[in-house]
Write a protein that holds these residues in place. Structure first.
Motif, PDB file in Angstrom:
ATOM      1  N   GLY A  85      39.752 -13.390  20.554  1.00  0.00           N
ATOM      2  CA  GLY A  85      40.748 -13.132  19.671  1.00  0.00           C
ATOM      3  C   GLY A  85      41.839 -12.331  20.246  1.00  0.00           C
ATOM      4  O   GLY A  85      43.009 -13.051  19.963  1.00  0.00           O
ATOM      5  N   THR A  86      41.913 -11.392  20.885  1.00  0.00           N
ATOM      6  CA  THR A  86      42.819 -10.879  21.395  1.00  0.00           C
ATOM      7  C   THR A  86      43.733 -11.708  22.634  1.00  0.00           C
ATOM      8  O   THR A  86      44.984 -11.942  22.582  1.00  0.00           O
ATOM      9  CB  THR A  86      42.564  -9.377  21.997  1.00  0.00           C
ATOM     10  N   PHE A  87      42.965 -12.380  23.254  1.00  0.00           N
ATOM     11  CA  PHE A  87      43.153 -13.147  24.514  1.00  0.00           C
ATOM     12  C   PHE A  87      44.159 -14.397  23.611  1.00  0.00           C
ATOM     13  O   PHE A  87      45.173 -14.618  24.087  1.00  0.00           O
ATOM     14  CB  PHE A  87      42.387 -13.810  25.135  1.00  0.00           C
ATOM     15  N   LEU A  88      43.576 -14.881  22.688  1.00  0.00           N
ATOM     16  CA  LEU A  88      44.570 -16.049  22.032  1.00  0.00           C
ATOM     17  C   LEU A  88      45.812 -15.558  21.546  1.00  0.00           C
ATOM     18  O   LEU A  88      46.659 -16.210  21.395  1.00  0.00           O
ATOM     19  CB  LEU A  88      43.569 -16.840  21.128  1.00  0.00           C
ATOM     20  N   ARG A  89      45.591 -14.316  20.845  1.00  0.00           N
ATOM     21  CA  ARG A  89      46.710 -13.771  20.210  1.00  0.00           C
ATOM     22  C   ARG A  89      47.956 -13.512  21.224  1.00  0.00           C
ATOM     23  O   ARG A  89      48.910 -14.098  21.146  1.00  0.00           O
ATOM     24  CB  ARG A  89      46.339 -12.632  19.496  1.00  0.00           C
ATOM     25  N   GLU A  90      47.440 -12.992  22.353  1.00  0.00           N
ATOM     26  CA  GLU A  90      48.531 -12.853  23.365  1.00  0.00           C
ATOM     27  C   GLU A  90      49.017 -13.768  24.243  1.00  0.00           C
ATOM     28  O   GLU A  90      50.213 -13.946  24.360  1.00  0.00           O
ATOM     29  CB  GLU A  90      47.986 -11.703  24.367  1.00  0.00           C
ATOM     30  N   ARG A  91      48.267 -14.922  24.354  1.00  0.00           N
ATOM     31  CA  ARG A  91      48.516 -16.085  25.174  1.00  0.00           C
ATOM     32  C   ARG A  91      49.008 -17.459  24.299  1.00  0.00           C
ATOM     33  O   ARG A  91      49.695 -18.086  25.101  1.00  0.00           O
ATOM     34  CB  ARG A  91      47.470 -16.563  26.149  1.00  0.00           C
ATOM     35  N   LEU A 121      40.591 -26.331  20.288  1.00  0.00           N
ATOM     36  CA  LEU A 121      41.860 -26.491  21.108  1.00  0.00           C
ATOM     37  C   LEU A 121      42.443 -25.349  21.671  1.00  0.00           C
ATOM     38  O   LEU A 121      43.013 -25.049  22.633  1.00  0.00           O
ATOM     39  CB  LEU A 121      42.714 -27.418  20.173  1.00  0.00           C
ATOM     40  N   PHE A 122      42.161 -24.182  20.800  1.00  0.00           N
ATOM     41  CA  PHE A 122      42.688 -23.005  21.082  1.00  0.00           C
ATOM     42  C   PHE A 122      41.945 -22.538  22.372  1.00  0.00           C
ATOM     43  O   PHE A 122      42.421 -21.835  23.436  1.00  0.00           O
ATOM     44  CB  PHE A 122      42.626 -21.680  20.273  1.00  0.00           C
ATOM     45  N   THR A 123      40.565 -22.509  22.150  1.00  0.00           N
ATOM     46  CA  THR A 123      39.596 -22.255  23.287  1.00  0.00           C
ATOM     47  C   THR A 123      40.096 -22.757  24.566  1.00  0.00           C
ATOM     48  O   THR A 123      40.039 -22.274  25.882  1.00  0.00           O
ATOM     49  CB  THR A 123      38.354 -22.240  23.227  1.00  0.00           C
ATOM     50  N   ALA A 124      40.078 -24.233  24.695  1.00  0.00           N
ATOM     51  CA  ALA A 124      40.339 -25.043  25.722  1.00  0.00           C
ATOM     52  C   ALA A 124      41.629 -24.790  26.490  1.00  0.00           C
ATOM     53  O   ALA A 124      41.938 -24.639  27.544  1.00  0.00           O
ATOM     54  CB  ALA A 124      40.361 -26.498  25.404  1.00  0.00           C
ATOM     55  N   ALA A 125      42.844 -24.541  25.382  1.00  0.00           N
ATOM     56  CA  ALA A 125      44.058 -23.951  26.004  1.00  0.00           C
ATOM     57  C   ALA A 125      43.993 -22.642  26.743  1.00  0.00           C
ATOM     58  O   ALA A 125      44.689 -22.444  27.729  1.00  0.00           O
ATOM     59  CB  ALA A 125      45.118 -24.073  24.957  1.00  0.00           C
ATOM     60  N   GLU A 138      52.473 -16.538  13.610  1.00  0.00           N
ATOM     61  CA  GLU A 138      52.333 -15.448  12.946  1.00  0.00           C
ATOM     62  C   GLU A 138      51.096 -15.394  12.124  1.00  0.00           C
ATOM     63  O   GLU A 138      50.382 -14.094  11.842  1.00  0.00           O
ATOM     64  CB  GLU A 138      53.462 -14.827  12.272  1.00  0.00           C
ATOM     65  N   GLY A 139      50.894 -16.426  11.225  1.00  0.00           N
ATOM     66  CA  GLY A 139      49.548 -16.506  10.287  1.00  0.00           C
ATOM     67  C   GLY A 139      48.438 -17.021  10.779  1.00  0.00           C
ATOM     68  O   GLY A 139      47.493 -16.826  10.168  1.00  0.00           O
ATOM     69  N   THR A 140      48.474 -17.160  12.238  1.00  0.00           N
ATOM     70  CA  THR A 140      47.084 -17.461  12.894  1.00  0.00           C
ATOM     71  C   THR A 140      46.255 -16.642  13.298  1.00  0.00           C
ATOM     72  O   THR A 140      46.879 -15.698  13.922  1.00  0.00           O
ATOM     73  CB  THR A 140      47.152 -18.854  14.025  1.00  0.00           C
ATOM     74  N   THR A 141      45.001 -16.473  13.005  1.00  0.00           N
ATOM     75  CA  THR A 141      44.165 -15.127  13.391  1.00  0.00           C
ATOM     76  C   THR A 141      42.635 -15.745  13.549  1.00  0.00           C
ATOM     77  O   THR A 141      42.242 -16.865  13.157  1.00  0.00           O
ATOM     78  CB  THR A 141      44.289 -14.032  12.245  1.00  0.00           C
ATOM     79  N   THR A 142      42.096 -15.088  14.557  1.00  0.00           N
ATOM     80  CA  THR A 142      40.463 -15.410  14.680  1.00  0.00           C
ATOM     81  C   THR A 142      39.793 -14.297  13.714  1.00  0.00           C
ATOM     82  O   THR A 142      38.598 -14.442  13.623  1.00  0.00           O
ATOM     83  CB  THR A 142      40.070 -14.992  15.929  1.00  0.00           C
ATOM     84  N   GLN A 143      40.382 -13.324  13.029  1.00  0.00           N
ATOM     85  CA  GLN A 143      39.745 -12.476  12.239  1.00  0.00           C
ATOM     86  C   GLN A 143      40.556 -12.103  11.027  1.00  0.00           C
ATOM     87  O   GLN A 143      41.758 -11.530  10.977  1.00  0.00           O
ATOM     88  CB  GLN A 143      39.521 -11.156  12.808  1.00  0.00           C
ATOM     89  N   VAL A 144      40.126 -12.761   9.755  1.00  0.00           N
ATOM     90  CA  VAL A 144      40.927 -12.521   8.485  1.00  0.00           C
ATOM     91  C   VAL A 144      40.632 -11.094   8.155  1.00  0.00           C
ATOM     92  O   VAL A 144      39.626 -10.687   7.864  1.00  0.00           O
ATOM     93  CB  VAL A 144      40.696 -13.745   7.493  1.00  0.00           C
ATOM     94  N   ASP A 145      41.852 -10.317   7.646  1.00  0.00           N
ATOM     95  CA  ASP A 145      41.707  -9.152   6.810  1.00  0.00           C
ATOM     96  C   ASP A 145      40.965  -9.341   5.530  1.00  0.00           C
ATOM     97  O   ASP A 145      41.661 -10.071   4.696  1.00  0.00           O
ATOM     98  CB  ASP A 145      42.947  -8.570   6.856  1.00  0.00           C
ATOM     99  N   PRO A 146      40.063  -8.546   5.132  1.00  0.00           N
ATOM    100  CA  PRO A 146      39.185  -8.641   4.051  1.00  0.00           C
ATOM    101  C   PRO A 146      39.994  -8.519   2.790  1.00  0.00           C
ATOM    102  O   PRO A 146      39.969  -8.867   1.766  1.00  0.00           O
ATOM    103  CB  PRO A 146      37.957  -7.823   4.105  1.00  0.00           C
ATOM    104  N   VAL A 184      33.244 -16.950  28.661  1.00  0.00           N
ATOM    105  CA  VAL A 184      33.942 -16.950  29.917  1.00  0.00           C
ATOM    106  C   VAL A 184      35.431 -16.179  29.788  1.00  0.00           C
ATOM    107  O   VAL A 184      35.863 -15.561  30.688  1.00  0.00           O
ATOM    108  CB  VAL A 184      34.013 -18.499  30.388  1.00  0.00           C
ATOM    109  N   ILE A 185      36.141 -16.893  28.749  1.00  0.00           N
ATOM    110  CA  ILE A 185      37.461 -16.124  28.626  1.00  0.00           C
ATOM    111  C   ILE A 185      37.460 -14.506  28.427  1.00  0.00           C
ATOM    112  O   ILE A 185      38.195 -13.951  29.315  1.00  0.00           O
ATOM    113  CB  ILE A 185      38.033 -16.580  27.137  1.00  0.00           C
ATOM    114  N   GLU A 186      36.526 -13.997  27.954  1.00  0.00           N
ATOM    115  CA  GLU A 186      36.123 -12.382  27.635  1.00  0.00           C
ATOM    116  C   GLU A 186      35.979 -11.734  29.063  1.00  0.00           C
ATOM    117  O   GLU A 186      36.515 -10.806  29.605  1.00  0.00           O
ATOM    118  CB  GLU A 186      35.339 -12.298  26.800  1.00  0.00           C
ATOM    119  N   LYS A 187      35.130 -12.659  29.745  1.00  0.00           N
ATOM    120  CA  LYS A 187      34.570 -11.964  30.947  1.00  0.00           C
ATOM    121  C   LYS A 187      35.778 -12.007  32.049  1.00  0.00           C
ATOM    122  O   LYS A 187      36.040 -11.044  32.735  1.00  0.00           O
ATOM    123  CB  LYS A 187      33.394 -12.814  31.501  1.00  0.00           C
TER     124      LYS A 187
END
Length: 209
Positions: free
Chosen positions: A180-186, A68-72, A194-202, A170-173
């Motif tokens: 991940g950056t695009f979803l974070r900003e948009r 749903l994040f990608t589609a949004a 604040e707790g949602t991420t595409t990359q979890v800190d190890p 497509v989003i990246e291009k």
């Protein structure tokens, strides 16, 4: 007083039983009603071996809910007139070079988002147990370009994760930013996620395993 919040609290034993039957190790839930959080609860463990309980800040892998994040995100770009829902993917990603001429020339972003491309899913080509990837992300277009045509284009629904991989590309291009950056900003930051991420800190400990 038989309030909605009280009735939700009474569901606790039922949720525990559902977890037992389904083999679910842990659950955190929240109920938002009329713009107010009226119920929060946690069950089981976020780490079974260590017997650590989850809380409202525990990070869970959401798997295909990320679609749903990608589609949004695509919707954001459509709203900005940077592409259209039915823009052929190959027009944006020339590397998507499927041998089927219809797929190559006509399959639009919305066809992949709605699982109506007709291409085989072949999930095991990239997905191992515990959500470990079998292929590097950069292979998305190379492999999706050779997926078998199972159904005629736009004629049947057939679940296909590869299409969302293409949408991410497509989003990246189009945006010039990582997925991940695009979803974070948009999406995440504007909504206060604040707790949602595409990359979890190890080093993050409060993660459901």
């Amino acid at each position: 007083m038989d309030t909605l919040a009280h009735r939700l609290k009474l569901l606790g034993p039922t949720i525990v039983e559902i977890c037992r039957i389904s083999g679910t190790s842990g659950v955190s839930l929240g109920v938002l009603h009329q713009n107010e959080v009226i119920h929060l609860d946690n069950f089981g463990y976020r780490d079974v071996e260590a017997k650590r309980a989850p809380d409202q800040d525990t990070l869970y892998f959401v798997a295909s809910l990320s679609k749903l994040f990608t589609a949004a995100g695509i919707g954001n770009l459509v709203d900005e007139k940077k592409l259209e829902w039915d823009t052929p993917v190959s027009r944006i990603l020339p590397e998507f070079d499927h041998p089927d001429e219809t797929i190559k020339n006509e399959a639009g972003i919305v066809d992949f988002l709605s699982h109506r491309s007709g291409l085989a899913g072949k999930t095991q080509m990239w997905y191992l147990e515990f959500a470990r990837p079998a292929l590097p992300r950069g292979d998305t277009m190379r492999f999706s370009s050779y997926l078998d045509v199972v159904y005629a284009f736009q004629q049947r629904w057939l679940y296909n994760n590869w299409g969302y991989g293409l949408a991410d590309e497509v989003i990246e291009k189009v945006s010039g930013k990582s997925w991940g950056t695009f979803l974070r900003e948009r999406i995440f930051d504007p909504l206060g996620m604040e707790g949602t991420t595409t990359q979890v800190d190890p080093d993050t400990e409060n993660v459901a395993k």
